[in-house]
Design a protein around this motif. Structure first.
Motif, PDB file in Angstrom:
ATOM      1  N   GLU A  58      -3.668   4.817   9.508  1.00  0.00           N
ATOM      2  CA  GLU A  58      -4.360   3.868   9.782  1.00  0.00           C
ATOM      3  C   GLU A  58      -3.594   2.581   9.765  1.00  0.00           C
ATOM      4  O   GLU A  58      -3.857   1.673  10.463  1.00  0.00           O
ATOM      5  CB  GLU A  58      -5.807   3.647   8.692  1.00  0.00           C
TER       6      GLU A  58
ATOM      7  N   TRP B  98       0.904  -1.193   0.040  1.00  0.00           N
ATOM      8  CA  TRP B  98      -0.082   0.063   0.060  1.00  0.00           C
ATOM      9  C   TRP B  98       0.731   1.318  -0.072  1.00  0.00           C
ATOM     10  O   TRP B  98       0.516   2.052  -0.807  1.00  0.00           O
ATOM     11  CB  TRP B  98      -0.871  -0.010   1.235  1.00  0.00           C
TER      12      TRP B  98
ATOM     13  N   GLU C 213      -6.669  -3.239   2.051  1.00  0.00           N
ATOM     14  CA  GLU C 213      -7.105  -2.295   1.864  1.00  0.00           C
ATOM     15  C   GLU C 213      -7.023  -1.286   3.164  1.00  0.00           C
ATOM     16  O   GLU C 213      -7.297  -1.604   4.296  1.00  0.00           O
ATOM     17  CB  GLU C 213      -8.526  -2.288   1.670  1.00  0.00           C
TER      18      GLU C 213
ATOM     19  N   ASN D   4      -7.103   3.149   4.405  1.00  0.00           N
ATOM     20  CA  ASN D   4      -7.309   4.411   3.880  1.00  0.00           C
ATOM     21  C   ASN D   4      -6.462   5.698   4.259  1.00  0.00           C
ATOM     22  O   ASN D   4      -6.396   6.662   3.450  1.00  0.00           O
ATOM     23  CB  ASN D   4      -8.562   4.975   5.053  1.00  0.00           C
ATOM     24  N   SER D   5      -5.397   5.162   5.027  1.00  0.00           N
ATOM     25  CA  SER D   5      -4.291   6.124   5.384  1.00  0.00           C
ATOM     26  C   SER D   5      -3.023   5.597   5.983  1.00  0.00           C
ATOM     27  O   SER D   5      -3.202   4.488   6.305  1.00  0.00           O
ATOM     28  CB  SER D   5      -4.734   7.250   6.277  1.00  0.00           C
TER      29      SER D   5
END
Length: 176
Positions: free
Chosen positions: A94, A39, A88, A90-91
Motif C-alpha cells: 500500500e 511506518w 496509517e 496497512n502494508s
C-alpha cells in the motif's frame, strides 16, 4: 512596490505562482515519505525505511531547487506549510502504491506548469523544468519496479523480508 518587483521578474508572474504551489507539493511529498519511512521502521522493514528516508530528502532537494530558481530569477519563493500527512498504512505494498500515485500527481503538476510556460513564452522556466520531467519519469519507474516485486515475491513472511532486502537495488539503479 510589489507590482514593480513583479515587473522585473525573469519568469512570468503566473509561472512564479505555479512554481510556489509546486514547492508546497514537493514539501508535502517529502513529509509523506517521512511518514512512510517511519511506518517501515516500526514494522522492521529497514531497507524500505532507508529507501523512503532517501526519497524524503530527494523531494526536499526538489523543493529547494524550485525555491532557489524563483528567487534567483527575481521572484519571491514562499516557504510552504505542510498540513496533516497520512501515517496509517496497512502494508508495504500500500505504501508503494501510494508513493506511485503521489509521483504521478507530481508529474502531472510539472507537465501543467510546462504547458503554461509554453503558452506565455517563458522559455527559461520551460528549459529549467525539463530536468524535473526527466526526474519524474525515473521516480515513477522506480515505484513501478518496486510494485512488480510484490507480484514476484509475495507479501507475507519470508517473501516480504526478501522483498525489503531488494529495495536498495531499485534505488541504486535510479541513482546511477
Amino acid at each position: 512596490m510589489k507590482d514593480l518587483v513583479r515587473q522585473k521578474l525573469s519568469i512570468h508572474v503566473d509561472i512564479m505562482d505555479l512554481l510556489n504551489k509546486q514547492i508546497e507539493k514537493e514539501a508535502v511529498s517529502s513529509s509523506a515519505y517521512l511518514a512512510m519511512a517511519s511506518w517501515c521502521d516500526h514494522n522492521a522493514l529497514s531497507y524500505s525505511a532507508e529507501f523512503f528516508y532517501d526519497q524524503a530528502e530527494e523531494e526536499r532537494e526538489h523543493m529547494m531547487k524550485l525555491f532557489r530558481y524563483i528567487n534567483d530569477n527575481g521572484g519571491n519563493a514562499f516557504s510552504p506549510e505542510v498540513g496533516s500527512v497520512n501515517h496509517e498504512f496497512n502494508s508495504l505494498e500500500e505504501i508503494f502504491e501510494t508513493a506511485l500515485d503521489q509521483e504521478i500527481e507530481i508529474t502531472k503538476s510539472i507537465h501543467n506548469i510546462v504547458g503554461k510556460c509554453r503558452k506565455v513564452s517563458d522559455f527559461t522556466t520551460d528549459h529549467f523544468l525539463q530536468w524535473f520531467i526527466e526526474e519524474q519519469m525515473e521516480e515513477e519507474q522506480m515505484m513501478r519496479r518496486a510494485l512488480e516485486l510484490f507480484d514476484l515475491m509475495g507479501t507475507d513472511g519470508l517473501g516480504l523480508k526478501l522483498l525489503d532486502e531488494r529495495i536498495p537495488q531499485i534505488r541504486k539503479k535510479h541513482v546511477e
